[in-house]
Design a protein around this motif. Sequence first.
Motif, PDB file in Angstrom:
ATOM      1  N   TYR A  35       0.989   5.137  -1.244  1.00 45.37           N
ATOM      2  CA  TYR A  35       1.750   3.922  -1.526  1.00 45.37           C
ATOM      3  C   TYR A  35       1.892   3.698  -3.034  1.00 45.37           C
ATOM      4  CZ  TYR A  35       1.909   2.102   3.264  1.00 45.37           C
ATOM      5  OH  TYR A  35       2.173   1.910   4.592  1.00 45.37           O
ATOM      6  N   ARG A  36       0.853   3.991  -3.788  1.00 48.18           N
ATOM      7  CA  ARG A  36       0.920   3.775  -5.250  1.00 48.18           C
ATOM      8  C   ARG A  36       1.976   4.654  -5.907  1.00 48.18           C
ATOM      9  NH1 ARG A  36      -4.513   2.658  -4.481  1.00 48.18           N
ATOM     10  NH2 ARG A  36      -5.240   4.787  -4.806  1.00 48.18           N
ATOM     11  N   GLN A  37       2.399   5.725  -5.235  1.00 48.36           N
ATOM     12  CA  GLN A  37       3.423   6.620  -5.772  1.00 48.36           C
ATOM     13  C   GLN A  37       4.844   6.152  -5.446  1.00 48.36           C
ATOM     14  OE1 GLN A  37       2.613  10.637  -4.437  1.00 48.36           O
ATOM     15  NE2 GLN A  37       0.438  10.417  -4.891  1.00 48.36           N
ATOM     16  N   THR A  38       4.964   5.053  -4.701  1.00 51.53           N
ATOM     17  CA  THR A  38       6.287   4.571  -4.302  1.00 51.53           C
ATOM     18  C   THR A  38       6.733   3.416  -5.185  1.00 51.53           C
ATOM     19  OG1 THR A  38       5.501   2.899  -2.731  1.00 51.53           O
ATOM     20  CG2 THR A  38       5.754   5.163  -1.899  1.00 51.53           C
ATOM     21  N   TRP A  39       8.035   3.193  -5.247  1.00 52.28           N
ATOM     22  CA  TRP A  39       8.574   2.068  -6.007  1.00 52.28           C
ATOM     23  C   TRP A  39       8.523   0.781  -5.196  1.00 52.28           C
ATOM     24  CZ3 TRP A  39      12.636  -0.308  -3.614  1.00 52.28           C
ATOM     25  CH2 TRP A  39      13.358   0.449  -2.687  1.00 52.28           C
ATOM     26  N   TRP A  40       8.410   0.892  -3.882  1.00 56.25           N
ATOM     27  CA  TRP A  40       8.521  -0.264  -3.010  1.00 56.25           C
ATOM     28  C   TRP A  40       7.192  -0.759  -2.453  1.00 56.25           C
ATOM     29  CZ3 TRP A  40       6.765   1.565   1.594  1.00 56.25           C
ATOM     30  CH2 TRP A  40       6.867   2.944   1.800  1.00 56.25           C
ATOM     31  N   ALA A  41       6.103  -0.025  -2.684  1.00 52.55           N
ATOM     32  CA  ALA A  41       4.829  -0.456  -2.100  1.00 52.55           C
ATOM     33  C   ALA A  41       3.638  -0.175  -3.016  1.00 52.55           C
ATOM     34  CB  ALA A  41       4.624   0.230  -0.759  1.00 52.55           C
ATOM     35  N   ALA A  42       3.886  -0.013  -4.286  1.00 51.90           N
ATOM     36  CA  ALA A  42       2.830   0.374  -5.227  1.00 51.90           C
ATOM     37  C   ALA A  42       1.726  -0.673  -5.361  1.00 51.90           C
ATOM     38  CB  ALA A  42       3.440   0.669  -6.599  1.00 51.90           C
ATOM     39  N   ARG A  44       0.343  -2.481  -2.901  1.00 50.68           N
ATOM     40  CA  ARG A  44      -0.424  -2.731  -1.677  1.00 50.68           C
ATOM     41  C   ARG A  44      -1.905  -2.450  -1.915  1.00 50.68           C
ATOM     42  NH1 ARG A  44       3.581  -0.575   3.184  1.00 50.68           N
ATOM     43  NH2 ARG A  44       5.260  -1.998   2.618  1.00 50.68           N
ATOM     44  N   THR A  45      -2.739  -3.358  -1.451  1.00 52.85           N
ATOM     45  CA  THR A  45      -4.180  -3.205  -1.623  1.00 52.85           C
ATOM     46  C   THR A  45      -4.795  -2.532  -0.404  1.00 52.85           C
ATOM     47  OG1 THR A  45      -4.754  -5.324  -0.620  1.00 52.85           O
ATOM     48  CG2 THR A  45      -4.220  -5.339  -2.992  1.00 52.85           C
ATOM     49  N   LEU A  46      -5.993  -2.032  -0.571  1.00 51.89           N
ATOM     50  CA  LEU A  46      -6.710  -1.397   0.532  1.00 51.89           C
ATOM     51  C   LEU A  46      -6.896  -2.389   1.681  1.00 51.89           C
ATOM     52  CD1 LEU A  46      -8.227   1.077   1.606  1.00 51.89           C
ATOM     53  CD2 LEU A  46     -10.251   0.240   0.392  1.00 51.89           C
ATOM     54  N   ARG A  47      -7.253  -3.600   1.371  1.00 53.46           N
ATOM     55  CA  ARG A  47      -7.428  -4.632   2.403  1.00 53.46           C
ATOM     56  C   ARG A  47      -6.129  -4.882   3.172  1.00 53.46           C
ATOM     57  NH1 ARG A  47      -7.640 -10.472   1.018  1.00 53.46           N
ATOM     58  NH2 ARG A  47      -7.814 -11.471   3.020  1.00 53.46           N
ATOM     59  N   GLU A  48      -5.021  -4.980   2.453  1.00 49.92           N
ATOM     60  CA  GLU A  48      -3.722  -5.198   3.098  1.00 49.92           C
ATOM     61  C   GLU A  48      -3.329  -4.000   3.965  1.00 49.92           C
ATOM     62  OE1 GLU A  48      -1.564  -7.966  -0.305  1.00 49.92           O
ATOM     63  OE2 GLU A  48      -1.376  -5.792  -0.409  1.00 49.92           O
ATOM     64  N   VAL A  49      -3.574  -2.808   3.471  1.00 48.56           N
ATOM     65  CA  VAL A  49      -3.212  -1.600   4.220  1.00 48.56           C
ATOM     66  C   VAL A  49      -4.022  -1.512   5.510  1.00 48.56           C
ATOM     67  CG1 VAL A  49      -3.266   0.934   4.170  1.00 48.56           C
ATOM     68  CG2 VAL A  49      -2.350  -0.343   2.214  1.00 48.56           C
ATOM     69  N   ARG A  50      -5.294  -1.838   5.455  1.00 54.28           N
ATOM     70  CA  ARG A  50      -6.102  -1.843   6.687  1.00 54.28           C
ATOM     71  C   ARG A  50      -5.532  -2.834   7.699  1.00 54.28           C
ATOM     72  NH1 ARG A  50     -11.106  -1.479   3.249  1.00 54.28           N
ATOM     73  NH2 ARG A  50     -11.784   0.671   3.490  1.00 54.28           N
ATOM     74  N   ARG A  51      -5.182  -4.019   7.242  1.00 55.06           N
ATOM     75  CA  ARG A  51      -4.613  -5.037   8.143  1.00 55.06           C
ATOM     76  C   ARG A  51      -3.281  -4.551   8.719  1.00 55.06           C
ATOM     77  NH1 ARG A  51      -4.753 -10.585   9.439  1.00 55.06           N
ATOM     78  NH2 ARG A  51      -2.680 -11.473   9.681  1.00 55.06           N
ATOM     79  N   MET A  52      -2.452  -3.951   7.872  1.00 53.15           N
ATOM     80  CA  MET A  52      -1.165  -3.418   8.323  1.00 53.15           C
ATOM     81  C   MET A  52      -1.366  -2.371   9.415  1.00 53.15           C
ATOM     82  SD  MET A  52       0.750  -0.347   7.794  1.00 53.15           S
ATOM     83  CE  MET A  52      -0.038   0.305   6.358  1.00 53.15           C
ATOM     84  N   LEU A  53      -2.309  -1.474   9.217  1.00 48.54           N
ATOM     85  CA  LEU A  53      -2.582  -0.440  10.216  1.00 48.54           C
ATOM     86  C   LEU A  53      -3.053  -1.051  11.533  1.00 48.54           C
ATOM     87  CD1 LEU A  53      -4.334   2.211   7.965  1.00 48.54           C
ATOM     88  CD2 LEU A  53      -2.100   2.456   9.071  1.00 48.54           C
ATOM     89  N   ASP A  54      -3.886  -2.072  11.443  1.00 48.55           N
ATOM     90  CA  ASP A  54      -4.384  -2.742  12.650  1.00 48.55           C
ATOM     91  C   ASP A  54      -3.267  -3.401  13.452  1.00 48.55           C
ATOM     92  OD1 ASP A  54      -7.008  -2.043  12.133  1.00 48.55           O
ATOM     93  OD2 ASP A  54      -7.533  -3.980  11.232  1.00 48.55           O
ATOM     94  N   ASP A  88       7.814   3.027   6.315  1.00 47.71           N
ATOM     95  CA  ASP A  88       6.879   3.782   5.471  1.00 47.71           C
ATOM     96  C   ASP A  88       6.894   5.280   5.736  1.00 47.71           C
ATOM     97  OD1 ASP A  88       6.209   1.267   4.557  1.00 47.71           O
ATOM     98  OD2 ASP A  88       4.359   1.136   5.702  1.00 47.71           O
ATOM     99  N   VAL A  89       8.053   5.855   5.908  1.00 47.97           N
ATOM    100  CA  VAL A  89       8.149   7.307   6.094  1.00 47.97           C
ATOM    101  C   VAL A  89       7.930   7.941   4.720  1.00 47.97           C
ATOM    102  CG1 VAL A  89       9.617   9.222   6.823  1.00 47.97           C
ATOM    103  CG2 VAL A  89       9.788   6.997   7.981  1.00 47.97           C
ATOM    104  N   MET A  90       6.802   8.653   4.585  1.00 48.30           N
ATOM    105  CA  MET A  90       6.431   9.187   3.281  1.00 48.30           C
ATOM    106  C   MET A  90       5.777  10.555   3.412  1.00 48.30           C
ATOM    107  SD  MET A  90       4.594   5.822   1.608  1.00 48.30           S
ATOM    108  CE  MET A  90       3.358   5.690   2.896  1.00 48.30           C
TER     109      MET A  90
END
Length: 152
Positions: A35-42, A44-54, A88-90
């Motif tokens: 995500y940090r390599q993208t222009w649209w989601a750089a 995003r925090t680890l906490r947010e990503v975990r919640r998103m996955l859940d 999030d196709v990456m």
Amino acid sequence: MWRFRSLCSSTVAPMAIVIVRQLHEDHIQDLCSLYRQTWWAADRTLREVRRMLDHSDIVVGLVDDRDERLVGFARVLTDSIYKAFLLDVMVVESRQGLGLGRYLMETVLHLPELDLVRDIQLHCPPDMVAFYEKWGFSTDLAGTLALRLRRT
């Protein structure tokens, strides 16, 4: 377990890619780096990503079998009948151009959970439209417009 094998050129080592449907902690760390390599989601925090996955209905990761690193990712939100939204196709930058994006798209679009879904949508930058058109995606929204409410 599905596998992708590539022998793209003599300068690229052969790779075996395994599809995973759930990410373990190291994969989540890799996803945050991706995500940090993208222009649209750089941001995003680890906490947010975990919640998103859940809260994502479908998660697909591509993992290099040699080192267990996440090299590709996509997720889907869906009601399983009318709509699905592909997000999030990456593919890791160092692995782009090797066919992993195609493999990821083929994998996601052929998942049994999406067999009955009538309308699959995604957002992408203009330079990626031709890539997604290969699967029938179109900029023709049948007279509708995409609207967004952005909350910061």
